[in-house]
Design a protein around this motif. Structure first.
Motif, PDB file in Angstrom:
ATOM      1  N   UNK A  30       0.817  -1.237   0.053  1.00  0.00           N
ATOM      2  CA  UNK A  30       0.111  -0.019   0.016  1.00  0.00           C
ATOM      3  C   UNK A  30       0.835   1.208   0.042  1.00  0.00           C
ATOM      4  N   UNK A  31       0.848   2.142  -1.107  1.00  0.00           N
ATOM      5  CA  UNK A  31       1.600   3.283  -1.239  1.00  0.00           C
ATOM      6  C   UNK A  31       1.026   4.500  -0.142  1.00  0.00           C
ATOM      7  N   UNK A  32      -0.235   4.405   0.055  1.00  0.00           N
ATOM      8  CA  UNK A  32      -0.776   5.519   0.746  1.00  0.00           C
ATOM      9  C   UNK A  32      -0.491   5.086   2.316  1.00  0.00           C
ATOM     10  N   UNK A  33      -0.308   3.954   2.709  1.00  0.00           N
ATOM     11  CA  UNK A  33       0.007   3.356   4.056  1.00  0.00           C
ATOM     12  C   UNK A  33       1.152   3.132   4.134  1.00  0.00           C
ATOM     13  N   UNK A  34       2.020   3.088   3.129  1.00  0.00           N
ATOM     14  CA  UNK A  34       3.419   2.991   3.448  1.00  0.00           C
ATOM     15  C   UNK A  34       3.864   1.566   3.955  1.00  0.00           C
ATOM     16  N   UNK A  35       3.188   0.412   3.108  1.00  0.00           N
ATOM     17  CA  UNK A  35       3.585  -0.826   3.775  1.00  0.00           C
ATOM     18  C   UNK A  35       3.804  -1.722   2.735  1.00  0.00           C
ATOM     19  N   UNK A  36       4.382  -2.606   2.835  1.00  0.00           N
ATOM     20  CA  UNK A  36       4.180  -4.151   2.090  1.00  0.00           C
ATOM     21  C   UNK A  36       4.691  -5.164   3.043  1.00  0.00           C
ATOM     22  N   UNK A  37       3.843  -6.186   2.288  1.00  0.00           N
ATOM     23  CA  UNK A  37       3.939  -7.602   3.607  1.00  0.00           C
ATOM     24  C   UNK A  37       3.557  -8.861   2.492  1.00  0.00           C
ATOM     25  N   UNK A  38       4.301  -9.732   3.242  1.00  0.00           N
ATOM     26  CA  UNK A  38       4.280 -11.153   2.562  1.00  0.00           C
ATOM     27  C   UNK A  38       4.298 -12.209   3.838  1.00  0.00           C
ATOM     28  N   UNK A  39       3.923 -13.459   3.484  1.00  0.00           N
ATOM     29  CA  UNK A  39       4.319 -14.375   4.503  1.00  0.00           C
ATOM     30  C   UNK A  39       5.225 -15.446   3.896  1.00  0.00           C
ATOM     31  N   UNK A  40       6.401 -15.582   4.633  1.00  0.00           N
ATOM     32  CA  UNK A  40       7.413 -16.571   4.142  1.00  0.00           C
ATOM     33  C   UNK A  40       6.849 -17.918   4.036  1.00  0.00           C
ATOM     34  N   UNK A  41       7.561 -18.713   3.425  1.00  0.00           N
ATOM     35  CA  UNK A  41       7.500 -20.198   3.663  1.00  0.00           C
ATOM     36  C   UNK A  41       7.521 -20.678   4.892  1.00  0.00           C
ATOM     37  N   UNK A  42       8.263 -19.929   6.001  1.00  0.00           N
ATOM     38  CA  UNK A  42       8.303 -20.245   7.266  1.00  0.00           C
ATOM     39  C   UNK A  42       7.250 -19.862   8.195  1.00  0.00           C
ATOM     40  N   UNK A  43       6.337 -19.215   7.523  1.00  0.00           N
ATOM     41  CA  UNK A  43       5.274 -18.373   8.261  1.00  0.00           C
ATOM     42  C   UNK A  43       5.344 -17.050   8.877  1.00  0.00           C
ATOM     43  N   UNK A  44       6.729 -16.506   8.885  1.00  0.00           N
ATOM     44  CA  UNK A  44       7.049 -15.341   9.080  1.00  0.00           C
ATOM     45  C   UNK A  44       6.262 -14.189   8.292  1.00  0.00           C
ATOM     46  N   UNK A  45       5.853 -13.065   8.957  1.00  0.00           N
ATOM     47  CA  UNK A  45       5.373 -12.041   8.175  1.00  0.00           C
ATOM     48  C   UNK A  45       6.646 -11.300   7.780  1.00  0.00           C
ATOM     49  N   UNK A  46       6.719 -10.804   6.479  1.00  0.00           N
ATOM     50  CA  UNK A  46       8.024  -9.906   5.875  1.00  0.00           C
ATOM     51  C   UNK A  46       7.444  -8.663   5.830  1.00  0.00           C
ATOM     52  N   UNK A  47       7.865  -7.819   6.521  1.00  0.00           N
ATOM     53  CA  UNK A  47       7.279  -6.484   6.491  1.00  0.00           C
ATOM     54  C   UNK A  47       8.353  -5.334   6.115  1.00  0.00           C
ATOM     55  N   UNK A  48       8.020  -4.142   5.295  1.00  0.00           N
ATOM     56  CA  UNK A  48       8.751  -3.058   5.245  1.00  0.00           C
ATOM     57  C   UNK A  48       7.866  -1.799   4.784  1.00  0.00           C
ATOM     58  N   UNK A  49       8.665  -0.729   5.103  1.00  0.00           N
ATOM     59  CA  UNK A  49       8.017   0.445   4.677  1.00  0.00           C
ATOM     60  C   UNK A  49       8.844   1.545   3.566  1.00  0.00           C
ATOM     61  N   UNK A  50       8.454   2.763   4.026  1.00  0.00           N
ATOM     62  CA  UNK A  50       9.320   3.773   3.267  1.00  0.00           C
ATOM     63  C   UNK A  50      10.595   3.760   3.598  1.00  0.00           C
ATOM     64  N   UNK A  51      11.474   4.365   2.733  1.00  0.00           N
ATOM     65  CA  UNK A  51      12.916   4.788   3.410  1.00  0.00           C
ATOM     66  C   UNK A  51      12.935   5.857   4.363  1.00  0.00           C
ATOM     67  N   UNK A  52      13.955   5.975   5.254  1.00  0.00           N
ATOM     68  CA  UNK A  52      14.162   6.591   6.206  1.00  0.00           C
ATOM     69  C   UNK A  52      14.328   7.979   5.645  1.00  0.00           C
TER      70      UNK A  52
END
Ligand code: PYC
Length: 413
Positions: free
Chosen positions: A274-296
């Motif tokens: 989501x560009x407006x919320x500044x997030x991206x997310x996926x779930x890895x094959x190990x079940x972890x949620x992998x998350x990031x946002x915009x640059x500092x």
């Protein structure tokens, strides 16, 4: 119990095959020296050896193999870019990724998920439509979809209207995928090493040797090497290394942070941005949620993690997936993003003869790993840019021929 484990358990000596040979002394000369030991460098070494028979190659890594940005990303693969130049380039990368486990005989855990870039405003819907049309025109599978379809295809998302930023639609890109980043690097490293490429870790380049406008070698903490051709592929340190080569890059280096949760039962098959919320997310094959946002929001060479990032990102995440409130984070990290003014890379020849560059990878380097290897190896072998990277040449900033990719590079920067 797998046979391999039993074999390890019963043997006195350690029977595992080394992925790459043990360190050797540096030789005084090579045909090609590659500065940097991340995914792009290793992929270039692999294709140089495989496609051009150029194996007298040294890869020099100042730290440990693939320990820079290759280890510090969120491993998203997609080709739903905005410009025709970007779409063609990343589409080739997706195609190479799809075959990479077989090609390298190394399981990179490639997993096709479908990529959703959510639109929360009319303007975002318009950009999504634009991207979808450019993508389709170039044979890339992307589609503008609306709330009902988002709900059906991605049932975990909060699609209610009763939120700050309701989901109005999305750019849906079915080929969007994830892969195991270290496996990609190690697969390329092993493939290159088996063909004769030398990989030297803990080998830092401290000077670039030049003669009559040509690069002729490097000084390292382990001695001096001469070579016919030099490539710098050092995402996160591109300006520092190009300064040693004697030219400037239009790059600002800023941290990009990310994090993973503790493993959860699989519930999210898709990659959501989501560009407006500044997030991206996926779930890895190990079940972890992998998350990031915009640059500092500031330029600094530091890979520290901040509370500020975590608070901002997770607050936004809960707007999309409110049931995650009690989930714990496991790890947090940062990579260094070399940002160009037009959000496209800088690749190809440079003002220094025999010196080539693969840089400007901002927040989009992992997904380009195979195509960078393919096109940079061509460029080195033929001393002319591969047609796919012609638009990304350094002198576009002098000739006003930028490739404006800001609308599709990632989330907001
Ligand atoms: O370009 O897909 C992307 C991306 C995700 C995280 C950083 N960049």
């Amino acid at each position: 119990m797998p046979l391999g484990l039993l074999k390890y358990g019963l043997r006195k000596t350690y029977p595992a095959e080394r992925q790459i040979p043990a360190a050797q002394p540096l030789r005084p000369t090579y045909d090609v020296v590659i500065i940097g030991g991340g995914g792009h460098a290793l992929a270039t070494a692999y294709y140089l050896a495989r496609d051009y028979g150029i194996t007298n190659v040294a890869v020099l890594e100042k730290g440990y193999l693939a320990g820079g940005n290759t280890a510090r990303n969120t491993a998203i693969i997609r080709s739903n870019y905005l410009t025709p130049e970007g779409v063609k380039f990343y589409d080739m990368s997706v195609k190479l990724y799809q075959e990479l486990s077989q090609d390298l005989d190394y399981n990179i855990l490639y997993s096709e998920r479908g990529h959703f870039t959510l639109a929360h405003t009319d303007a975002a819907l318009r950009t999504s439509r634009w991207r979808a049309e450019v993508n389709k025109h170039l044979g890339v599978n992307s589609e503008l979809i609306f709330t009902d379809d988002v709900k059906k295809l991605c049932p975990a998302l909060n699609c209610s209207e009763d939120v700050r930023y309701p989901i109005l639609g999305a750019l849906y890109h079915p080929p969007g995928s994830i892969a195991r980043h270290d496996a990609v690097a190690w697969g390329y490293a092993r493939g290159a090493a088996r063909r004769g490429v030398e990989i030297h870790q803990l080998t830092e380049v401290t000077e670039i040797l030049k003669e009559n406008g040509r690069a002729i070698g490097v000084v390292t903490n382990r001695g001096t090497i001469h070579c016919n051709k030099l490539l710098q592929a050092v995402a996160g340190s591109s300006s520092l290394v190009s300064k040693m080569a004697g030219f400037r890059l239009p790059i600002r280096t800023i941290p990009l942070q990310a994090c993973v949760s503790v493993p959860l039962k699989p519930f999210l098959d898709q990659i959501v941005v989501s560009g407006s919320l500044h997030v991206y997310i996926s779930q890895s094959s190990r079940g972890e949620l992998v998350m990031g946002g915009s640059t500092d929001p500031y330029g600094v060479y530091s890979t520290r993690s901040t509370l500020d990032f975590k608070e901002g990102l997770l607050g936004h995440m809960l707007e999309l997936l409110p049931f995650l409130g009690d989930v714990k984070l496991a790890r947090q990290w940062a990579g260094m993003a070399d940002m160009t003014p037009d959000f496209s890379p800088v690749m190809g020849l440079t003002p220094l003869e025999n010196y080539y560059i693969d840089s400007g990878w901002g927040t989009w380097g992992f997904k380009a790993t195979p195509v960078c290897g393919l096109t940079m190896s061509y460029t080195l072998a033929n001393n002319k840019p591969h047609e796919l990277i012609e638009p990304f040449r350094l002198d576009r900033f002098v000739n006003f021929q930028q490739v404006g990719e800001k609308g599709a590079a990632s989330v907001g920067h």
